[in-house]
Scaffold this motif. Structure first.
Motif, PDB file in Angstrom:
ATOM      1  N   VAL A 269       0.822  -1.206   0.000  1.00  0.00           N
ATOM      2  CA  VAL A 269       0.000   0.000   0.000  1.00  0.00           C
ATOM      3  C   VAL A 269       0.858   1.259   0.000  1.00  0.00           C
ATOM      4  O   VAL A 269       0.524   2.261  -0.644  1.00  0.00           O
ATOM      5  N   LEU A 303      -5.062  -0.831   3.934  1.00  0.00           N
ATOM      6  CA  LEU A 303      -5.337   0.376   3.154  1.00  0.00           C
ATOM      7  C   LEU A 303      -5.468   1.615   4.041  1.00  0.00           C
ATOM      8  O   LEU A 303      -5.500   2.737   3.534  1.00  0.00           O
ATOM      9  N   CYS A 373      -8.572  -4.153  -5.191  1.00  0.00           N
ATOM     10  CA  CYS A 373      -7.589  -5.021  -4.556  1.00  0.00           C
ATOM     11  C   CYS A 373      -7.793  -6.459  -5.044  1.00  0.00           C
ATOM     12  O   CYS A 373      -8.927  -6.893  -5.246  1.00  0.00           O
TER      13      CYS A 373
END
Length: 390
Positions: A269, A303, A373
């Protein structure tokens, strides 16, 4: 770089036509949707991995569809064909397509993912002897994806005090949204929390509804440069950045400790935000991967959409309810749990449909930056999409 067209087949347990026929038909529809002819498409990318732990035959055009097979059976004059070899299938395939267009190797690239559900038990284990790395796991019953995901999920439950009642909120949300999508296997079939909690446990604490259902289905997307996209009929959706992850430590295959997943996810991320130039506060359309329900917790936390260890409380409080004005639409496209085992397609497709304004009755008022994702944070990847050029 931009997505300029798409097509999606019906998602069924067993399609009446062979997978290759379904794939070619879906590809032709995507090319037409983009305002192009087959002769215009000169690049083909895919990830043809057949995601089963069983001993089913892998045959191109039947149980998988490779880029080369697709190009040949479309009758295209392909300048570039490539297949991604890895678990984060769509992130890797997309990267191949973006690089082909950026380098001038191809002008228009068809990206596809074709999934097959063979007749018989999907993960049937015909093993009579355990060799290689499996000698250390299979004799003890540690074989296949259910045991693999049960390990970190048990860690999460013990470490953070999560409950199955919290996970029920994930399944209810995914199935609610999938029930609204015409091509979904679960179209018109929402799930209640009571049904989820009463479901048979397969590998403690994983029950049947924690797993996406194997299906036959195909999705295709057309990629090209932002400059060419401006001349095509559909509103482009721009690719702002992508990143992939790998385990930080060497383990036996299928040995997925929770810390490995999260550590690799945070690294992934960090690269994603750096490469795309955005951060979690700017994402209004997160689409988290949910091939197994615990992945939803892991992605929400890596995230930065909720604190570490708090995803179970976040979802139980309605935090991902796409119908709430303040809800985070993390499964608004239904995900794998609400569509079937389409291996990250629902996440990518929802970003495309919403950001291009093509979601129909499901169109959200605010959808400008999305992130899709794919797979686990430590064996997958993520892509940032934008409704405006980056």
């Amino acid at each position: 770089m931009a997505i300029v067209g798409y097509a999606h087949s019906l998602v069924r347990r067993h399609a009446p036509e062979p997978l290759g026929v379904l794939a070619v038909d879906t590809a032709r529809r995507a090319i037409a949707d983009a305002g192009l002819e087959v002769a215009d498409v000169d690049g083909f990318v895919s990830a043809s991995m057949f995601p089963t732990a069983g001993a089913h035959a892998v045959e191109d055009g039947t149980s998988i569809v490779s880029s080369q097979w697709m190009a040949a059976h479309l009758g295209a004059d392909a300048r570039y064909t490539a297949g991604f070899d890895g678990v984060g299938a769509l992130t890797g395939s997309l990267a191949l397509g973006v690089n082909a267009v950026a380098s001038g190797t191809a002008d228009y690239v068809l990206l596809h993912r074709a999934l097959h559900n063979p007749v018989g038990s999907y993960h049937a284990n015909p093993m009579t002897a355990a060799v290689g790395w499996q000698q250390w796991t299979a004799p003890q019953g540690f074989f296949g994806p259910l045991q693999m995901i049960a390990l970190p999920y048990n860690e999460y439950l013990a470490r953070y005090g999560a409950s199955r009642e919290a996970m029920a909120a994930v399944l209810v949300e995914a199935r609610k949204n999938g029930a609204r999508i015409p091509w979904s296997y679960w179209h018109g079939k929402p799930l209640t929390a009571e049904e989820y909690l009463a479901a048979q446990t397969l590998v403690d604490p994983i029950c049947r509804y924690d797993c996406d259902i194997p299906v036959d289905g195909v999705a295709t997307f057309v990629l090209t440069s932002a400059e060419r996209a401006a001349d095509l009929p559909n509103k482009p959706v721009y690719i702002a950045g992508y990143a992939s992850g790998l385990p930080p430590r060497r383990r036996l295959a299928q040995h997925w400790p929770l810390d490995d997943i999260m550590d690799a996810g945070f690294g992934l991320v960090s690269r994603l935000w750096e490469r795309s130039g955005v951060g979690p506060a700017e994402i209004d359309l997160p689409q988290v991967y949910d091939g197994f329900s615990p992945f939803v917790y892991f992605w929400l936390e890596v995230l930065g959409l909720c604190p570490v260890g708090e995803a179970h409380r976040f979802v139980q409080a309605g935090g991902i309810d796409a119908d709430r004005p303040d809800g985070l639409p993390a499964l608004s496209g239904g995900g794998a749990l609400g569509n079937g085992r389409m291996h990250g397609v629902p996440q990518m497709l929802e970003c495309y449909l919403q950001l291009s304004g093509r979601a129909g009755e499901r169109q959200r008022d605010k959808a400008t930056i999305g992130v899709a994702c794919h797979s686990s944070p430590h064996y997958g990847g993520a892509v940032v999409y934008s409704a405006v050029p980056f």
